[in-house]
Motif scaffolding. Structure first.
Motif, mmCIF file in Angstrom:
data_model
loop_
_atom_site.group_PDB
_atom_site.id
_atom_site.type_symbol
_atom_site.label_atom_id
_atom_site.label_comp_id
_atom_site.label_asym_id
_atom_site.label_seq_id
_atom_site.Cartn_x
_atom_site.Cartn_y
_atom_site.Cartn_z
ATOM 1 N N SER A 1 0.857 -1.066 -0.006
ATOM 2 C CA SER A 1 0.002 -0.129 -0.027
ATOM 3 C C SER A 1 0.843 1.287 -0.100
ATOM 4 O O SER A 1 0.657 2.192 -0.659
ATOM 5 C CB SER A 1 -0.838 0.118 1.170
ATOM 6 O OG SER A 1 -1.474 -1.168 1.123
ATOM 7 N N ILE A 2 1.989 1.020 0.575
ATOM 8 C CA ILE A 2 2.854 2.404 0.898
ATOM 9 C C ILE A 2 3.468 2.416 -0.648
ATOM 10 O O ILE A 2 3.911 3.487 -1.035
ATOM 11 C CB ILE A 2 3.916 2.223 1.983
ATOM 12 C CG1 ILE A 2 3.007 2.564 3.252
ATOM 13 C CG2 ILE A 2 5.048 3.161 1.848
ATOM 14 C CD1 ILE A 2 3.955 2.162 4.547
ATOM 15 N N VAL A 3 3.830 1.576 -1.102
ATOM 16 C CA VAL A 3 4.620 1.536 -2.541
ATOM 17 C C VAL A 3 3.565 2.016 -3.437
ATOM 18 O O VAL A 3 3.928 3.040 -4.323
ATOM 19 C CB VAL A 3 4.987 0.019 -3.004
ATOM 20 C CG1 VAL A 3 5.198 0.058 -4.408
ATOM 21 C CG2 VAL A 3 5.914 -0.591 -2.308
ATOM 22 N N ILE A 4 2.283 1.676 -3.374
ATOM 23 C CA ILE A 4 1.390 2.531 -4.379
ATOM 24 C C ILE A 4 1.467 3.972 -4.043
ATOM 25 O O ILE A 4 1.278 4.705 -5.058
ATOM 26 C CB ILE A 4 -0.066 1.882 -4.081
ATOM 27 C CG1 ILE A 4 0.055 0.239 -4.448
ATOM 28 C CG2 ILE A 4 -1.253 2.625 -4.873
ATOM 29 C CD1 ILE A 4 -1.369 -0.423 -4.330
ATOM 30 N N TYR A 5 1.178 4.320 -3.054
ATOM 31 C CA TYR A 5 1.214 5.743 -2.537
ATOM 32 C C TYR A 5 2.496 6.463 -3.079
ATOM 33 O O TYR A 5 2.343 7.427 -3.930
ATOM 34 C CB TYR A 5 1.215 5.891 -1.295
ATOM 35 C CG TYR A 5 1.608 7.500 -0.774
ATOM 36 C CD1 TYR A 5 0.468 8.405 -0.812
ATOM 37 C CD2 TYR A 5 2.809 7.801 -0.472
ATOM 38 C CE1 TYR A 5 0.803 9.539 -0.345
ATOM 39 C CE2 TYR A 5 3.091 8.869 -0.062
ATOM 40 C CZ TYR A 5 2.294 9.999 -0.125
ATOM 41 O OH TYR A 5 2.410 11.340 0.175
#
Lengths: 301, 330
Positions: B196-200
């Motif tokens: 999820s952090i990578v997507i952000y």
């Protein structure tokens, strides 16, 4: 027809909407929506009631719903952040004032020190200049995180902890700014200087009355990038301030998210919107300087 | 000739004046350099050595006791430190290719003769200029497990809601679970929280990659494309044999810059997860920060900073050697 035959054979006179082009536009449009959606969500949510946030109503207003846009969320968020009894004002206003003070003082400091240094490197004949320039360039290789701990300790030793000095002074020397301005100054023709000297102007006079006005784009770029970086800074202010009244907006927002704003999403979004808005406006108004500066210097990030 | 003798006769006074002026110029020059030099020496150079000193101490408001390399050996035996380095590596391996790949793809599309190009550019760039704490706060809400819009969307499509930033399980484990399978723990993949952090991160930095790639694409001479077209090269062949090799210096710069960026990443991770759940998003910079901010271990976190710096240095040298060799600078 005037168009040569071979040209016609290879490319049509004007691009038609071929399926490939339609696909390109489709991808770009989907991408743009993805880019903008979080902003849209932020803006919409900041105008909803708590009820519509809980029920995940995307559009609670006319013509699909009966609610009115809750502009009152904004003053409510400001109230919920807290009150600074020693200054008799809402803490939120302290945050804004702190962010503005820190960002503009840092910008002024960076511009002053870098313009002076860059001018010497670009135009003056001073012994040891090249060595000093290499020394300055070497600091680019020092990552910020490597010196984080000693810098925090220094703030305690200097008794700068929890003051504006800690938030501004350590950032006033910028290698990028010096390098960037030096490059720009070197492009300005030397004849101008010779003409100015004949007119009796010294270095400082020449710098302030000719070089600086001519370098406005470069100075704007550095100023904007420094402002954005200072406005965005979070880790350092979190480490070197203690009192709520010394917080900058970014720290205040994170603290609010940990507390009241964690449950009242509409208030958190109103707070976030207030933080985001000035920077977005600044960016949209001054895009050219921004993009050029980021391409040439790689600042921020 | 006459003029020359005249000037020679009058040299005495001007020489003194010239020397005076020269001394004045040098003094002025140093005075103008002083503020910047002083700031950089005090806040960039000196802290390196001071930090080294702190790292050799048991530090409580000052050097309580000199402990030599104890902080370093402790770090090397700290499983949490190794875990944080591992998380940083996974984070970089996931986010760097995504940022560069998507950035190049979109930049290439924008480089075609496209209408409203400035509009698209600006829109893709907006997340990058936005305050990272504010946008991370907004994304925390998008990912919110109970009333987040992402879960609402999943629900509308008939999928089960997810815990996103709060999910320590690996994404492959989750996919297998939803298919009714079980995976051994080593095959679980990166946690959904980290993904999820990578997507952000991709959302934020793709605009930066696009901007730099567009600048790089602009430097490729159009005649090369014309020549390739005359030779009958298809779009893909042009991209593979003209664009990619000539773009390699830009790609290399971006690679180094982005890798260092992922190692520095802090604001958004701290705002979104503070390193949780179960340290699954505790990257090295989060780990060091928490040692400093939450545990007040100055000596230890100074030592950790040096270890992290050493890793970045090794990685950059490695990239220079291995990837740098394949860069085409002609």
């Amino acid at each position: 027809m005037a168009i040569p035959l071979d040209r016609q054979a290879f490319e049509p006179a004007r691009p038609r909407m071929s399926p490939a082009r339609v696909l390109i536009y489709a991808i770009l449009i989907v991408g743009s929506i993805g880019s903008l959606l979080p902003f849209i969500y932020m803006a919409l949510t900041s105008l909803k009631t708590y009820g519509s946030v809980i029920n995940d109503t995307f559009w609670p207003w006319a013509p699909f719903g009966t609610e009115l846009p809750q502009l009152g969320n904004y003053p409510e968020a400001i109230r919920q952040v807290g009150y600074d009894s020693s200054w008799h004002t809402f803490l939120f206003f302290r945050y804004i004032a702190n962010s503005l003070i820190v960002a503009s003082v840092t910008v002024a400091g960076v511009l002053l020190t870098s313009v002076l240094a860059a001018y010497v490197f670009a135009r003056m004949n001073v012994p040891g200049k090249n060595f000093l320039f290499l020394l300055i360039l070497a600091t680019i290789m020092v990552p910020n995180d490597l010196v984080l701990v000693p810098k925090v300790v220094m703030m305690f030793n200097l008794h700068w902890y929890n003051t504006y000095l800690a938030l501004t002074v350590p950032f006033m020397g910028s290698v990028f700014a010096i390098f960037f301005l030096r490059q720009f100054f070197m492009q300005i023709p030397k004849d101008l200087y010779e003409a100015a000297v004949i007119d009796g102007a010294g270095h400082l006079r020449y710098l302030f009355s000719i070089m600086i006005p001519l370098s406005k784009p470069a100075i704007m770029t550095i100023g904007l990038l420094t402002f954005i970086a200072a406005w965005d800074d979070f880790k350092w202010p979190l480490l070197v301030t203690r009192d709520a009244s010394m917080r900058v907006l970014a720290v205040g927002l994170q603290q609010f998210m940990q507390g009241e704003g964690g449950t009242n999403t509409q208030l958190l979004m109103a707070f976030a919107a207030i933080v985001v808005l000035p920077v977005l406006l600044l960016f949209i108004l001054t895009q050219k300087y921004f993009t050029e500066g980021i391409v040439t210097t790689g600042i921020k990030g | 000739m006459v003029q020359q003798t005249e000037t020679m006769a009058r040299t005495h006074v001007p020489v003194v004046k010239a020397r005076q002026r020269r001394v004045q110029e040098i003094a002025l020059g140093y005075a103008m350099l002083a503020p910047a030099l002083l700031l950089l020496v005090v806040f960039e150079f000196y802290p390196i050595f001071y930090g080294l000193y702190i790292s050799l101490c048991n530090w409580r408001l000052g050097c309580n006791s000199f402990v030599g390399a104890a902080n370093f050996t402790r770090a090397l035996h700290d499983p949490e430190m190794w875990h944080s380095l591992w998380i940083t590596t996974v984070y970089a391996l996931l986010s760097v290719p995504l940022q560069l790949g998507l950035g190049l793809f979109l930049a290439y599309l924008l480089f075609q003769k496209i209408r409203y190009k400035p509009f698209f550019r600006t829109v893709f760039f907006l997340p990058y200029v936005t305050s990272s704490v504010a946008s991370a706060a907004v994304w925390s809400y998008l990912y919110s497990p109970d009333r987040g819009p992402l879960n609402a969307l999943l629900g509308a499509l008939g999928f089960q809601p997810r815990n996103w930033l709060g999910e320590p399980l690996g994404i492959f484990t989750l996919i297998a679970q939803s298919l009714g399978l079980t995976l051994p723990s080593w095959a679980g993949g990166p946690s959904l929280a980290l993904v999820s952090i990578v997507i952000y991160t991709t959302w934020v930095f793709v605009g930066y990659a696009i901007t730099i790639f567009l600048a790089g694409l602009g430097t490729i001479p159009p005649e090369l494309y014309d020549a390739a077209k005359v030779d009958g090269a298809s779009g893909w062949v042009q991209f593979r044999y003209v664009t990619l090799p000539l773009l390699s210096p830009t790609t290399f710069f971006l690679l180094i810059f982005t890798v260092i960026g992922t190692f520095k990443a802090f604001n958004h991770i701290y705002v979104m997860t503070q390193g949780g759940p179960y340290n699954e998003t505790t990257t090295a910079s989060i780990f060091i920060f928490r040692q400093l901010f939450e545990s007040n271990r100055y000596g230890y976190s100074a030592a950790l900073s040096f270890i992290l710096f050493f890793c970045i240095l090794l990685l950059t040298i490695f990239q220079n050697r291995v990837v740098g060799r394949r860069v085409n600078y002609d």
